[in-house]
Write a protein that holds these residues in place. Structure first.
Motif, PDB file in Angstrom:
ATOM      1  N   GLU A  31       0.824  -1.207   0.000  1.00  0.00           N
ATOM      2  CA  GLU A  31       0.000   0.000   0.000  1.00  0.00           C
ATOM      3  C   GLU A  31       0.857   1.255   0.000  1.00  0.00           C
ATOM      4  O   GLU A  31       0.576   2.209  -0.743  1.00  0.00           O
ATOM      5  N   VAL A  32       1.897   1.275   0.826  1.00  0.00           N
ATOM      6  CA  VAL A  32       2.780   2.452   0.885  1.00  0.00           C
ATOM      7  C   VAL A  32       3.475   2.641  -0.459  1.00  0.00           C
ATOM      8  O   VAL A  32       3.545   3.762  -0.978  1.00  0.00           O
ATOM      9  N   ILE A  33       3.970   1.558  -1.021  1.00  0.00           N
ATOM     10  CA  ILE A  33       4.666   1.627  -2.312  1.00  0.00           C
ATOM     11  C   ILE A  33       3.740   2.180  -3.384  1.00  0.00           C
ATOM     12  O   ILE A  33       4.132   3.051  -4.165  1.00  0.00           O
ATOM     13  N   ALA A  34       2.501   1.691  -3.431  1.00  0.00           N
ATOM     14  CA  ALA A  34       1.541   2.159  -4.434  1.00  0.00           C
ATOM     15  C   ALA A  34       1.163   3.617  -4.205  1.00  0.00           C
ATOM     16  O   ALA A  34       1.132   4.410  -5.157  1.00  0.00           O
ATOM     17  N   ASN A  35       0.881   3.991  -2.961  1.00  0.00           N
ATOM     18  CA  ASN A  35       0.468   5.369  -2.652  1.00  0.00           C
ATOM     19  C   ASN A  35       1.580   6.380  -2.894  1.00  0.00           C
ATOM     20  O   ASN A  35       1.322   7.527  -3.227  1.00  0.00           O
ATOM     21  N   ALA A  36       2.822   5.957  -2.690  1.00  0.00           N
ATOM     22  CA  ALA A  36       3.956   6.880  -2.801  1.00  0.00           C
ATOM     23  C   ALA A  36       4.684   6.755  -4.136  1.00  0.00           C
ATOM     24  O   ALA A  36       5.642   7.475  -4.383  1.00  0.00           O
ATOM     25  N   ASN A  37       4.232   5.819  -4.986  1.00  0.00           N
ATOM     26  CA  ASN A  37       4.871   5.607  -6.282  1.00  0.00           C
ATOM     27  C   ASN A  37       6.366   5.328  -6.127  1.00  0.00           C
ATOM     28  O   ASN A  37       7.212   5.965  -6.746  1.00  0.00           O
ATOM     29  N   LEU A  38       6.681   4.364  -5.250  1.00  0.00           N
ATOM     30  CA  LEU A  38       8.064   3.981  -4.985  1.00  0.00           C
ATOM     31  C   LEU A  38       8.364   2.624  -5.608  1.00  0.00           C
ATOM     32  O   LEU A  38       7.467   1.816  -5.847  1.00  0.00           O
ATOM     33  N   ASP A  39       9.637   2.372  -5.841  1.00  0.00           N
ATOM     34  CA  ASP A  39      10.102   1.075  -6.310  1.00  0.00           C
ATOM     35  C   ASP A  39      10.091   0.087  -5.142  1.00  0.00           C
ATOM     36  O   ASP A  39      10.577   0.403  -4.054  1.00  0.00           O
ATOM     37  N   LYS A  40       9.542  -1.111  -5.371  1.00  0.00           N
ATOM     38  CA  LYS A  40       9.412  -2.117  -4.305  1.00  0.00           C
ATOM     39  C   LYS A  40      10.765  -2.474  -3.689  1.00  0.00           C
ATOM     40  O   LYS A  40      10.908  -2.534  -2.459  1.00  0.00           O
ATOM     41  N   ALA A  41      11.772  -2.699  -4.513  1.00  0.00           N
ATOM     42  CA  ALA A  41      13.100  -3.081  -4.013  1.00  0.00           C
ATOM     43  C   ALA A  41      13.723  -1.948  -3.207  1.00  0.00           C
ATOM     44  O   ALA A  41      14.325  -2.175  -2.156  1.00  0.00           O
ATOM     45  N   GLN A  42      13.571  -0.714  -3.694  1.00  0.00           N
ATOM     46  CA  GLN A  42      14.132   0.442  -2.985  1.00  0.00           C
ATOM     47  C   GLN A  42      13.474   0.583  -1.613  1.00  0.00           C
ATOM     48  O   GLN A  42      14.145   0.787  -0.604  1.00  0.00           O
ATOM     49  N   TYR A  43      12.149   0.457  -1.573  1.00  0.00           N
ATOM     50  CA  TYR A  43      11.450   0.590  -0.300  1.00  0.00           C
ATOM     51  C   TYR A  43      11.910  -0.482   0.680  1.00  0.00           C
ATOM     52  O   TYR A  43      12.159  -0.203   1.846  1.00  0.00           O
ATOM     53  N   SER A  44      12.056  -1.678   0.199  1.00  0.00           N
ATOM     54  CA  SER A  44      12.496  -2.794   1.042  1.00  0.00           C
ATOM     55  C   SER A  44      13.891  -2.537   1.613  1.00  0.00           C
ATOM     56  O   SER A  44      14.151  -2.794   2.795  1.00  0.00           O
TER      57      SER A  44
END
Length: 70
Positions: A31-44
């Motif tokens: 949800e955070v990744i989608a709402n913030a338009n972030l890359d999944k690997a970067q967020y992880s």
């Protein structure tokens, strides 16, 4: 060596704080990744304390956490 250890501790602290905010708000990483338009690997990597987020990324994360309007 001490400088490296200090930087690693800061990274972990930021990642831990981000995770605390996310879980306190009842949000999944997805949800955070989608709402913030972030890359999944970067967020992880950020939440895991493996990398530092930029100021721009932190701003996008605040949107992902619904802290501030887009």
């Amino acid at each position: 060596m001490a400088n490296f250890v200090a930087k690693k501790a800061i990274k972990m602290n930021i990642g831990e704080q981000i995770k605390k905010i996310r879980t306190a708000k009842g949000l999944s990483q997805k949800e955070v990744i989608a709402n913030a338009n972030l890359d999944k690997a970067q967020y992880s990597r950020i939440e895991g304390g493996k990398t530092d987020p930029s100021v721009t990324t932190l701003e996008r994360k605040s949107q992902g956490f619904r802290l501030f309007p887009s």
